[in-house]
Design an enzyme around this catalytic site. Structure first.
Site, PDB file in Angstrom:
ATOM      1  CB  SER A   1      -0.929   0.018   1.209  1.00  0.00           C
ATOM      2  OG  SER A   1      -1.811  -1.063   1.143  1.00  0.00           O
TER       3      SER A   1
ATOM      4  CD  GLU B   1      -0.113  -5.962  18.471  1.00  0.00           C
ATOM      5  OE1 GLU B   1       0.685  -6.529  17.729  1.00  0.00           O
ATOM      6  OE2 GLU B   1      -1.288  -5.680  18.144  1.00  0.00           O
TER       7      GLU B   1
ATOM      8  CD  GLU C   1      -6.298   3.495   4.425  1.00  0.00           C
ATOM      9  OE1 GLU C   1      -5.675   2.513   4.000  1.00  0.00           O
ATOM     10  OE2 GLU C   1      -5.902   4.189   5.376  1.00  0.00           O
TER      11      GLU C   1
HETATM   12 ZN    ZN Z   1      -2.766  -4.645   3.177  1.00  0.00          ZN
END
Ligand code: ZN
Length: 443
Positions: free
Chosen positions: A15, A145, A239
């Protein structure tokens, strides 16, 4: 239109390379952001050479005095949003600790979170919505995390606020739905919303109370309300970043719920802008290796199964949606033959169900696919989204439509498109998913 999405050095793209293509108009290498093909993955030195650094449509829009913004459900430093503003030899350099891990040569390069706060054009973005508190050095939940912790101790959202205050600009930093809804949008010039320690939660997991995080549609509505104040128009990228994540985890339910959230956001956006003067482009940046097995009945749940197909040699049911690789790989050897998971009586429609995969991968590591993806467009110059084109063509059409960047001298209506990189290939599209979608209203 169909887009050919490959990176310069990979048949199947990531990406960062794709964002660089459709946002700067120049194809790039795998994992690189905002730099040309002379910069290989991890080559900090090459990425610092001015001749290798690319301007994106974000810069072009700002040069034309348009307001700009980004909305994502991924980290605001993730590949797709970073494609708007960052120049980096490695998309993983979202925070300083990742640069330290990369060795001494990489220390000359600035992490993506700092570029977002310190450097143009990101510094002049009016709306920044997404996740990424950890990369930005803001306080995170103790159980979060550890993906990209800051080692320099900097609190970049605080620095972002200080910067706007020093420039005498009205601004707000928000982290919950309550705070987002309490904004005075007409009287706030710069808005940053970080709604996740890492990414914004999946729609199926989201805390929908006021203490939780907003729906993608709501983020888009606030962004457009702010950006449309500018009489020169605006550029906004949205997005649905977690469509891709659901697919990487091999969990179709998660991905499809994110897709529906994206659809709601697109519908809301279309109702808020004048389509006579707004180009809206909806596309994916790449495909995934999920496919649709034959031959479920019409009306069958897309998350359901084909219970029996006489051509399947083991006679067992299989899901309609399946992956060619992924963590859902579940084959065993019984001493005589390879066996697969028997899905008889199994509910395959849950959010945590992992569909069967042909090649085993680590959790969350199903790969992208290499097919062409679809681009849909409406508004001025949307007719230029036709046939099959290289992905970087998208940036050129968006810029041409709004007479910015390389096309700021445009002389409509007689002048034809020029300097557009065009493909002569007529590809065959076999599968179009929507791992990352975005819209680009440009008044
Ligand atoms: Zn991806």
């Amino acid at each position: 239109m169909h887009e050919q999405t490959y990176n310069l050095d990979k048949q199947v793209p990531d990406s960062a390379g794709t964002a660089t293509a459709y946002l700067t108009g120049v194809k790039a290498n795998y994992y690189t952001l905002g730099v040309n093909g002379k910069v290989k993955l991890g080559d900090c030195k090459a990425s610092l050479k001015p001749e290798n650094r690319l301007d994106s449509i974000l810069q072009w829009a700002q040069n034309a005095n348009k307001d700009t913004g980004v909305v994502t459900t991924a980290q605001v430093t993730h590949a797709t949003p970073a494609g708007l503003y960052a120049k980096s030899a490695n998309r993983k350099w979202q925070c300083d600790s990742k640069i330290m891990d990369a060795g001494a040569e990489a220390l000359k390069c600035k992490d993506i979170a700092r570029q977002l706060v310190e450097d143009e054009p990101a510094r002049s973005m009016k709306v920044i919505f997404g996740g990424g508190r950890q990369e930005m050095g803001a306080q995170v939940h103790p159980d979060a995390e550890e993906t990209c912790p800051r080692k320099d101790g900097r609190n970049l959202p605080q620095e972002w606020q200080n910067d706007k205050a020093a420039r005498g600009e009205t601004h707000a930093y928000v982290t919950t739905t309550r705070e987002l809804r309490s904004l005075d949008i007409d009287d706030t010039d710069y808005i940053m919303g970080l709604f996740g320690d890492i990414h914004v939660p999946y729609e199926v997991d989201r805390n929908v109370t006021l203490d939780g995080t907003p729906h993608l549609r709501e983020m888009v509505e606030v962004a457009i309300k702010r950006l449309r104040r500018n009489d020169n128009g605006f550029f906004l990228m949205v997005e649905g970043g977690r469509i891709d994540h659901g697919l990487h985890y091999g969990q179709p339910r998660r991905a499809l719920e994110e897709l529906l959230a994206m659809e709601e956001a697109v519908q809301a956006a279309m109702e808020m802008v004048d389509m006579e003067e707004t180009l809206m482009v909806i596309t994916a940046d790449h495909s995934h290796v999920m496919t649709i097995n034959g031959y479920p009945e019409r009306g069958n749940n897309i998350l359901g199964k084909v219970e029996f197909n006489e051509d399947v040699t083991d006679g067992m049911p299989y899901t309609t949606l399946m992956f060619t690789n992924g963590h859902g790989f579940n084959y065993t050897w019984n001493g005589e033959e390879v066996m697969r998971l028997n899905l008889t009586g199994v509910d395959t429609s849950g959010k945590n169900f992992e569909a069967l995969a042909g090649v085993p991968t680590h959790e969350g590591s199903e790969t992208h696919g290499g097919e062409d993806v679809a681009a849909y467009a409406i508004g001025p110059m949307s007719h230029l989204f036709h046939r099959v084109h290289e992905q970087n063509y998208v940036a050129h059409v968006m810029a041409y439509a709004s007479c910015i960047g390389p096309y700021s001298e445009c002389d409509r209506p007689v002048q034809a498109v020029k300097n557009v990189y065009r493909s002569d290939t007529f590809g065959v599209t076999t599968l179009n998913l929507f791992p990352h979608q975005f819209i680009h209203p440009t008044a």
